[in-house]
Motif scaffolding. Structure first.
Motif, short mmCIF file in Angstrom:
data_model
loop_
_atom_site.label_atom_id
_atom_site.label_comp_id
_atom_site.label_asym_id
_atom_site.label_seq_id
_atom_site.Cartn_x
_atom_site.Cartn_y
_atom_site.Cartn_z
N GLY A 10 0.80 -1.21 0.00
CA GLY A 10 0.00 0.00 0.00
C GLY A 10 0.83 1.26 0.00
O GLY A 10 0.46 2.27 -0.60
N LEU A 11 1.99 1.21 0.67
CA LEU A 11 2.84 2.40 0.76
C LEU A 11 3.75 2.55 -0.45
O LEU A 11 3.87 3.64 -1.03
N PHE A 12 4.43 1.46 -0.84
CA PHE A 12 5.41 1.53 -1.92
C PHE A 12 4.85 1.14 -3.29
O PHE A 12 5.52 1.31 -4.30
N GLY A 13 3.63 0.60 -3.31
CA GLY A 13 3.07 0.15 -4.58
C GLY A 13 2.73 1.28 -5.55
O GLY A 13 3.15 1.26 -6.71
N PRO A 14 1.99 2.30 -5.12
CA PRO A 14 1.64 3.39 -6.04
C PRO A 14 2.88 4.20 -6.43
O PRO A 14 3.87 4.25 -5.69
N ASP A 15 2.81 4.84 -7.58
CA ASP A 15 3.89 5.74 -8.00
C ASP A 15 3.84 7.00 -7.16
O ASP A 15 2.90 7.81 -7.27
N GLN A 16 4.81 7.17 -6.29
CA GLN A 16 4.92 8.39 -5.50
C GLN A 16 6.34 8.47 -4.95
O GLN A 16 7.04 7.47 -4.86
N GLY A 73 -0.34 17.09 -12.69
CA GLY A 73 0.14 16.05 -13.60
C GLY A 73 1.46 15.45 -13.19
O GLY A 73 1.89 14.45 -13.79
N SER A 74 2.13 16.04 -12.20
CA SER A 74 3.41 15.49 -11.74
C SER A 74 3.17 14.34 -10.76
O SER A 74 2.08 14.19 -10.21
N MET A 75 4.21 13.58 -10.55
CA MET A 75 4.12 12.46 -9.62
C MET A 75 3.91 12.99 -8.20
O MET A 75 4.61 13.92 -7.78
N PRO A 76 2.98 12.42 -7.43
CA PRO A 76 2.78 12.87 -6.04
C PRO A 76 4.06 12.71 -5.22
O PRO A 76 4.82 11.76 -5.41
N ASN A 120 9.53 3.56 -9.14
CA ASN A 120 8.34 4.08 -9.80
C ASN A 120 8.40 3.78 -11.29
O ASN A 120 9.47 3.56 -11.86
N ASP A 121 7.23 3.80 -11.92
CA ASP A 121 7.17 3.49 -13.35
C ASP A 121 6.26 4.51 -14.03
O ASP A 121 5.08 4.26 -14.31
N ASP A 122 6.80 5.70 -14.26
CA ASP A 122 6.04 6.78 -14.89
C ASP A 122 6.86 7.35 -16.04
O ASP A 122 7.82 8.11 -15.83
N ASP A 127 11.28 14.63 -13.85
CA ASP A 127 12.35 14.62 -12.85
C ASP A 127 13.22 13.38 -13.06
O ASP A 127 12.72 12.26 -13.06
N PRO A 128 14.54 13.53 -13.25
CA PRO A 128 15.40 12.36 -13.48
C PRO A 128 15.45 11.41 -12.28
O PRO A 128 15.86 10.26 -12.42
N TYR A 129 15.04 11.90 -11.11
CA TYR A 129 15.08 11.05 -9.92
C TYR A 129 13.68 10.57 -9.52
O TYR A 129 13.49 10.05 -8.42
N ALA A 130 12.72 10.72 -10.40
CA ALA A 130 11.36 10.28 -10.09
C ALA A 130 11.26 8.76 -9.98
O ALA A 130 10.28 8.23 -9.47
N LEU A 131 12.27 8.06 -10.46
CA LEU A 131 12.28 6.59 -10.40
C LEU A 131 12.24 6.08 -8.97
O LEU A 131 11.67 5.02 -8.69
#
Length: 692
Positions: A10-16, A73-76, A120-122, A127-131
């Motif tokens: 629940g915590l690490f599953g969503p892209d955030q 539209g950005s990653m939370p 993350n998978d977006d 952001d280059p560090y959004a991964l």
């Protein structure tokens, strides 16, 4: 603020992104206080799932998060106000297990499931560090990226410490990775690799839970951070138990003040608040007792972080009136303190309890707690003697304790079901796996003649063995000696023997075989005794004639009264046999049960210890790397050298030729735990030498 319980999925599953503020301290968690307890929780829950037992949610603590402003539209993204060490460690743990899964080529779905929790998978993120799910402080970012990206590698597949100067976060990765490799190798005797990783992934994703506290815009994040980290004393599990008990007492209209004064106050003394060691950790004595009490009552493993939740479930399902439950628990607490007291009476039961204390064998305490509160001393005497023998014999044979939790829980269940203390002896005799085998007399003889117990056992454990052997050697005519002060362990043939103890002339000056044979016997039990602190250094390295005369003049111990006029290899072996007889009288094992252990190698060519024949095919679920290595050298003279490749190519009772991996052989060789075999320093290719 809003609070919710969340699994790691629940915590690490969503892209955030969970971003650690730059002003927070770098990663500082360590093995002893943090990584190892977490790893022990993981392995305990996975074992429980593999065994088909019910796995309850496992609480990992709380984290506090603050919403960060992000463009539409950005990653939370949320800022980590509290819990960055915990979140970072969980990401490192997931990445380490993911990497091991890849290297073992398990079903790809397990690798993908772990990867989804670490990245993350977006594709639309700028952001280059959004991964990265968690983004630590500046000082840890480079190492963290290497870990999450899977770029950390060693030059060899053999476990070794992290490189000198490696950051704490890198050391954490290698700790979890090495423990995973070792643990999977240990479990493959009973499960496939895919079965193991299926249980691991499901436990990590869906069993571990965190309380996630989300701050609202009006909440002051800094004040909350300071309150969480700098103020107050955290509640102990026993505090929560006490609050629950008296809350329910009030709900039931019971006389709360009277119950506290007459019952619970016995658990409020400083003795119960004192921290006691449990393995590598320290916990309040009352928390430790409650863990043992619940284990005894429920016959299931109770993990420290789950203590309060387990107690709440126990109260809800016990069906016992609350007052009776409180009185029973407090009565059991008195029995527990007697079981764990430092001073024990000179009775057979007291000797067992001293053994348990010296061996730190806490996993047997729920069984003992049941025995002493259910049966009188005469009725339970045979059961207590059996446990004493079982624990000590396995200790001197250096047999694993890793299965003790499950083994003693199984014993407790059977003991409670049949309500007969005779169950204990019968149960222990039935154990035929190496993880539960009760060593026979011939196994003890093998160990005493060939194994360097001075190196293998702690001083406290070795002193216990020698002191009990001293008492066993007393006859009906022998005075009972009360020792003032602690006796020390002395080598009769000194560790530095070359100056006054030349090899026999017929051995040839500088004979490698004769020298190695003598060295192999220096630390065996037949060459050890007890002396006073003053006498020990006075006789340490001198010639035998002088040493023996001093010992006979000043020592009154039965261990020393019959020392021979000549002290050599054959005398040491003869004394080992004499002490074997005394040991087997003191720690008796009834006939029956599993066959003897594999022999660990003869102490001499003329007198090989008796053991399980090497031709017996060990079941595939119990294959032994060390035994394979010993059998590879069987029949070769002392001093023979084999490369790892040659050891792999030998067919033994454990493995077909070429079946075992070179990495497994190399790892066991580097550990230095294979009796009679040592690595050849600096050898290339890596090689081993037979030393006894």
């Amino acid at each position: 603020m809003d609070a919710a319980s969340m699994t790691l999925r629940g915590l690490f599953g969503p892209d955030q992104r969970l971003v650690v503020p730059v002003f927070q301290r770098p990663y500082v968690w360590t093995e002893g206080r943090n990584w190892r307890p977490l790893w022990e929780d993981v392995t305990a829950l996975v074992r429980r799932r593999l065994a088909g037992d019910k796995v309850h949610p496992h609480f990992l603590g709380a984290v506090v998060l603050d919403q960060m402003p992000t463009p539409t539209g950005s990653m939370p993204a949320r800022q980590v106000i509290d819990g960055q060490q915990r979140l970072t460690t969980l990401q490192v743990l997931l990445a380490a297990i993911r990497d091991v899964a890849r290297e073992l080529e398990v079903d790809d779905r397990y690798v993908r499931a772990l990867a989804k929790l670490t990245a993350n998978d977006d594709d639309m993120a700028d952001d280059p560090y959004a991964l990265y799910k968690v983004w630590p402080t500046h000082i840890d970012r480079a190492s963290f990226r290497d870990i999450v990206d899977g770029r950390l590698r060693r030059a060899t597949d053999v476990a070794a410490p992290a490189a000198p100067g490696a950051s704490a976060i890198v050391q954490a990765y290698w700790f979890f990775r090495d423990r995973t490799v070792e643990w999977v190798q240990e479990l493959t005797y009973a499960y496939t690799v895919d079965e193991i990783f299926d249980a691991v992934v499901r436990v990590l994703r869906d069993t571990f839970e965190l309380v996630v506290i989300d701050l609202k815009p009006e909440d002051n994040a800094q004040v909350i951070f300071e309150a969480l980290n700098d103020r107050g004393t955290p509640l102990q599990a026993s505090d929560l138990v006490k609050n629950l008990v008296f809350q329910k007492a009030e709900e039931q209209g019971l006389p709360v003040e009277e119950l506290y004064r007459d019952v619970w106050a016995r658990l409020e003394t400083p003795d119960w608040r004192k921290e006691v060691r449990q393995g590598r950790l320290k916990r309040p004595r009352l928390d430790v007792f409650l863990t043992q009490y619940l284990t005894c009552e429920l016959a299931e493993e109770v993990l420290a972080p789950e203590l309060f939740l387990t107690f709440r479930r126990y109260v809800a399902g016990s069906g016992t009136p609350l007052v009776d439950l409180m009185r029973r628990m407090v009565d059991r607490a008195g029995a527990y303190r007697q079981l764990t007291a430092e001073e024990q009476p000179a009775t057979p039961e007291g000797r067992l309890l001293r053994t348990v204390g010296v061996l730190d064998a806490n996993t047997v305490l729920p069984v003992l707690l049941w025995l002493v509160t259910r049966f009188d001393e005469d009725d339970r005497a045979d059961a207590m003697r059996a446990l004493d023998s079982y624990l000590l014999r396995r200790t001197v044979c250096r047999l694993t304790t890793k299965n003790y939790n499950r083994l003693f829980l199984e014993l407790l269940k059977e003991l409670k079901a049949k309500d007969d203390p005779a169950v204990v002896t019968d149960f222990l005799l039935r154990q035929d796996a190496d993880s539960g085998y009760w060593p026979r007399d011939r196994d003890i003889r093998d160990v005493f003649r060939s194994q360097p117990l001075y190196k293998h056992l702690t001083r406290a454990r070795l002193r216990l063995v020698l002191a009990e052997l001293e008492a066993t050697l007393y006859s009906g005519k022998t005075e009972r000696i009360v020792h003032d002060g602690e006796l020390t362990i002395e080598h009769l043939l000194p560790q530095s023997w070359e100056a006054h103890w030349p090899l026999p002339d017929d051995a040839g000056r500088g004979s490698v075989e004769a020298h190695q044979r003598r060295e192999a016997l220096v630390h065996t039990l037949g060459n050890l005794t007890l002396l006073t602190r003053k006498l020990n250094p006075a006789v340490s390295n001198g010639p035998w004639e002088h040493k023996r005369a001093e010992i006979l003049q000043h020592s009154a111990l039965s261990l020393n009264r019959s020392l021979a006029a000549r002290w050599d290899e054959e005398t040491i072996l003869a004394r080992a046999d004499h002490l074997t007889e005394a040991f087997c009288r003191r720690w008796q094992r009834p006939e029956g049960g599993a066959p003897a252990l594999p022999a660990s190698g003869p102490a001499t060519q003329e007198s090989a210890p008796v053991g399980r024949p090497a031709t017996v095919k060990v079941p595939q679920t119990r294959r032994d790397v060390a035994l394979h290595m010993r059998e590879a050298f069987a029949g070769l003279p002392v001093g023979s050298v084999l490369t790892v490749a040659q050891i792999v190519a030998v067919r033994t009772s454990q493995y077909e030729a070429g079946e075992i991996s070179a990495g497994a052989v190399a790892a066991r060789l580097h550990s230095g735990t294979v009796p009679g075999i040592r690595v050849v320093p600096g050898s290339s290719p890596l090689s081993a030498r037979k030393i006894i």
